[in-house]
Enzyme design. Sequence first.
Site, mmCIF file in Angstrom:
data_model
loop_
_atom_site.group_PDB
_atom_site.id
_atom_site.type_symbol
_atom_site.label_atom_id
_atom_site.label_comp_id
_atom_site.label_asym_id
_atom_site.label_seq_id
_atom_site.Cartn_x
_atom_site.Cartn_y
_atom_site.Cartn_z
ATOM 1 N N SER A 279 0.798 -1.237 0.000
ATOM 2 C CA SER A 279 0.000 0.000 0.000
ATOM 3 C C SER A 279 0.821 1.273 0.000
ATOM 4 O O SER A 279 0.276 2.361 -0.219
ATOM 5 C CB SER A 279 -0.927 0.030 1.214
ATOM 6 O OG SER A 279 -1.917 -0.952 1.100
ATOM 7 N N LYS B 14 0.488 3.521 -2.869
ATOM 8 C CA LYS B 14 -0.659 4.424 -3.040
ATOM 9 C C LYS B 14 -0.252 5.890 -2.917
ATOM 10 O O LYS B 14 -0.952 6.771 -3.417
ATOM 11 C CB LYS B 14 -1.740 4.087 -2.004
ATOM 12 C CG LYS B 14 -2.323 2.683 -2.197
ATOM 13 C CD LYS B 14 -3.227 2.278 -1.048
ATOM 14 C CE LYS B 14 -3.749 0.862 -1.245
ATOM 15 N NZ LYS B 14 -4.529 0.383 -0.075
ATOM 16 N N TYR C 78 -4.327 3.499 8.263
ATOM 17 C CA TYR C 78 -5.644 2.899 8.436
ATOM 18 C C TYR C 78 -6.259 3.394 9.743
ATOM 19 O O TYR C 78 -6.211 4.582 10.032
ATOM 20 C CB TYR C 78 -5.529 1.370 8.419
ATOM 21 C CG TYR C 78 -4.733 0.871 7.257
ATOM 22 C CD1 TYR C 78 -5.054 1.257 5.955
ATOM 23 C CD2 TYR C 78 -3.640 0.029 7.430
ATOM 24 C CE1 TYR C 78 -4.318 0.811 4.871
ATOM 25 C CE2 TYR C 78 -2.897 -0.427 6.346
ATOM 26 C CZ TYR C 78 -3.242 -0.031 5.067
ATOM 27 O OH TYR C 78 -2.512 -0.473 4.002
ATOM 28 N N VAL D 288 1.250 -3.817 4.075
ATOM 29 C CA VAL D 288 1.217 -5.103 4.796
ATOM 30 C C VAL D 288 2.467 -5.944 4.572
ATOM 31 O O VAL D 288 2.643 -6.982 5.199
ATOM 32 C CB VAL D 288 -0.018 -5.965 4.440
ATOM 33 C CG1 VAL D 288 -1.275 -5.348 4.998
ATOM 34 C CG2 VAL D 288 -0.123 -6.195 2.951
#
Lengths: 304, 304, 304, 304
Positions: free
Chosen positions: B63, B66, B240, B258
């Site tokens: 991620s 991103k 998150y 992750v």
Amino acid sequence: MDYQHIIEDVYQEVKSKNPRGKVADYIPELANVDAEKFGIALVDLDGTVYGVGDYEQPFSIQSISKVHTLSMVAHVFQRKLWSRVNVEPSGNPFNSIAQLEFEKGIPRNPFINAGALVITDALTTKFDDPLEEVSRFIHEVSGKECVTINQDVMRSELRHSERNTALAYFLKAFQNFDNPVEEVIQTYVAHCSMEMCCVDLARSFSFLANDGYSIYANREIVTENVARRINALMLTCGFYDESGEFAFRVGLPGKSGVGGGVASVMPHKFSIAVWSPELNEKGNSVKAIMALELLTDKLKFSLF
Amino acid sequence: MDYQHIIEDVYQEVKSKNPRGKVADYIPELANVDAEKFGIALVDLDGTVYGVGDYEQPFSIQSISKVHTLSMVAHVFQRKLWSRVNVEPSGNPFNSIAQLEFEKGIPRNPFINAGALVITDALTTKFDDPLEEVSRFIHEVSGKECVTINQDVMRSELRHSERNTALAYFLKAFQNFDNPVEEVIQTYVAHCSMEMCCVDLARSFSFLANDGYSIYANREIVTENVARRINALMLTCGFYDESGEFAFRVGLPGKSGVGGGVASVMPHKFSIAVWSPELNEKGNSVKAIMALELLTDKLKFSLF
Amino acid sequence: MDYQHIIEDVYQEVKSKNPRGKVADYIPELANVDAEKFGIALVDLDGTVYGVGDYEQPFSIQSISKVHTLSMVAHVFQRKLWSRVNVEPSGNPFNSIAQLEFEKGIPRNPFINAGALVITDALTTKFDDPLEEVSRFIHEVSGKECVTINQDVMRSELRHSERNTALAYFLKAFQNFDNPVEEVIQTYVAHCSMEMCCVDLARSFSFLANDGYSIYANREIVTENVARRINALMLTCGFYDESGEFAFRVGLPGKSGVGGGVASVMPHKFSIAVWSPELNEKGNSVKAIMALELLTDKLKFSLF
Amino acid sequence: MDYQHIIEDVYQEVKSKNPRGKVADYIPELANVDAEKFGIALVDLDGTVYGVGDYEQPFSIQSISKVHTLSMVAHVFQRKLWSRVNVEPSGNPFNSIAQLEFEKGIPRNPFINAGALVITDALTTKFDDPLEEVSRFIHEVSGKECVTINQDVMRSELRHSERNTALAYFLKAFQNFDNPVEEVIQTYVAHCSMEMCCVDLARSFSFLANDGYSIYANREIVTENVARRINALMLTCGFYDESGEFAFRVGLPGKSGVGGGVASVMPHKFSIAVWSPELNEKGNSVKAIMALELLTDKLKFSLF
């Protein structure tokens, strides 16, 4: 930095753009405030004050007082406190009870109502006269006897406190509330009914721009570590469900109140308070947010 | 600043405390990574590299990519993009579809999966070969041909992409998705399967620490204003449902994956990447977070 | 019982009260149906047909077909099926994906979209040509070749199936979906695009009023126990988030469709179908619900 | 029908299968009840009593009393009442406050706690001594002075009433609560602390099996129409988030309480009460539910 010049520019630009919102109207005392009021006060780390507009007129600071109450207990309770309140943005309106249920009685952060009630509950446990202590604290960190409690606002707020009372009983059902609900609500409503002007409010936030040390009290109010954390909390959670937007557009830690005030800090530079009563639909002052966005645009710096 | 000394201290301290988590195990390629791996690379604004541990070994950035994809479209699409994706912390797990329903197809921010899918959809509209462009972009901003796509990881992720496919179709149902779902998912999974080492990852974040200007590309990648906003987004949404905690404890903008990586920046000072595969229950690297907390403690500064 | 007289009275009374709603307009084929259509057909356990209004004109039965598909697998799969679909009212709109997330991929009941998709998935596993089997089943239990699939409706529905596709992929992510999504969606959309008239629809529900035994097929379609349970499900879940209201006002098991149809049974007495295209905001036919409420008022009996 | 024989069979079968649950333990008075207690009483429309096991021993009826209080106001308030409480299953635990927030202060139905509090609030408005009236009502419809309030249970429940108090204040915040919270909570807790035996409880539900007419009071307690609607409500909402399951497996209207009791009716046939203290995780008596499922299996009829 010519702060005086910059905030005057900001003031004029906001005035000319004149964005409009809606004055809080759930109690008459707030509804009747002059919607045209608009003031900015900036205080640098030397204590020099820069001001424009209605920056010396007291207004209802409302939820901004939650930063003061948090500062009073954050350094004392430490770990224990953070087991009772989380530090995450909520993604929900400030007075949501649903989230409190999902999270089993641990409020998402100390600035939503449920979290602030836990803080006031902690204050009530710690002090015989918690409200007196809040005033005393603000007087110390701002270097002035500057706080008064508006009795009319307080009485009106008390008559509209069913939802906060529900939150408090709900916290109690999860064993996250130690004192009698009515007593804590009384203190909570009272400290939200405090009035200060922009100058004094900016002064009262000065220690948070200064690694926890107050030039007015001549002492460390909270450690540098705690000061940083309170600033981080303001950045991620200070504007309810608009916190991300404020971080995105302005990039400073800050806290708003439904009275139309916003207090903010630029660490190692200054603290600032802006007041204009008209709110957007998320409950934050339309002109104050625009003013702070223009400010960091003109300064060419923010946290980021 | 003796960054080399400081990150070595941090490295040793984390090693000795040895906090444990759980390596991501939803695909075998991640599950089989050596859990003991741990590396830190810091790059200052001059491009000087400081490194310790496994800082030159490639890992799956997942991620973290991103941030790269957002940077590629943020300055181009501007207003239009921000009508398709919000900038608020989500208060929910990264792959929640419930929130997307409540918010009527507008993802809370570009770092949760739904939001990142919208970004990849925008890339797909903009470029004929969006994946090639992502590699090219990272190569430019890191000044090196440093990215490879791990084909095994990509194939495995594709076999586990039902949830992301559901999110994409759900976005389509709200008219917030322009390209064929399978095509966008393919690109999304591919850019999440990129591998880089800590040094190159830190270099690729350098422009965000430098008001948008890349010393490797010798050009402004995004404006200073956009750079600040991407940093603000990382601070409020980069971890998150643990973003508040990271801001609270570390106080730097950052993004986790992750694969166990975290990339972070201290504006006007440095960018940094940390890698250690074991994750906490929120999906963020246990050792990387501890390392960054120790770092800002030792540096005595953070954003705040 | 003079059913003919009673349904004519009901028909006239509804006509004169003329409650209005809104014809489903998400696809042109439904939007263009004549809003004034209104028919009632009641079939008693001997097979005698009572009808009034447009009771012999075919219409799109849409979700009512979910009762047929459930009946086809309920007695076969038994326990296994009920581990994949729950039997609780949802308290949410029929196409909610949020609830599916909270309940970890187990739909609340077989009549919301997610649950019906699981049923169609089970049919797809069981039969080589599941759609053919649905037609065959309806022909058998209604004693007539009465079903046609409206190809225009089906094609339009397919073009609007992103949300159902998202639900199916989401089910797959929870390992609660065995077959290829596109194949199941195709069958699902096709059986929702079937057209029948009120008489045939009422006949096709006859076995549910008769402890599972069909007088047309001359055999037990489902056991008495299963028939009772399907009826219970219709009562608690047949009208989406208006199921309680329908039970409260009408007191019969039934199932509605966005084509404006409602099929219902009074166990041990009769089955009935009513059709009128205008829907209330919960997606149920305004006139059909009023007609059934008047019917049980006039009959002086319902389930209760 | 040889009801005596059937309920004895049911009793023995449940005894031999001996399904286990967990006695409610949030207050000592309930926790200390003998877990082995088990009784069934069935009363037909002539008033003939059939009983087995501990069917003459009083127990705490808890939430079953909500059917009595609803019956006392349902026929009086009519439309006005149904604007304050909805009639939909909740899809949520009985004491959820989240749903009350989403639905803006209108409880989903009169049997979840929020809804029952609205009913008790309505009773408080209607009667000078609402608690006295509840006793009087039950005495009338059961034909006996059979209710006592267990003072220990009541005092304990009051000490655990924070969550219900929160619900009441929340209702007040939405202007859906007219009387002082403490007064209504007192009455609510008191009527939930009533004790009756299975026989008397079954007798007190008799009028609901008899179209609203009580053979004990020799008068219509509620109209046939209202009786049907209360039965419909019990069927869709009487077992909290297990209502669908109960309708599916048993197929009778009923209401459970955490004291382990269930009262149920088969319209035009009988009323029945079953008591066994051990509860499943949804808060419903394990043995009582099994007994009623076996009963309708043996009777070969239910509503459906």
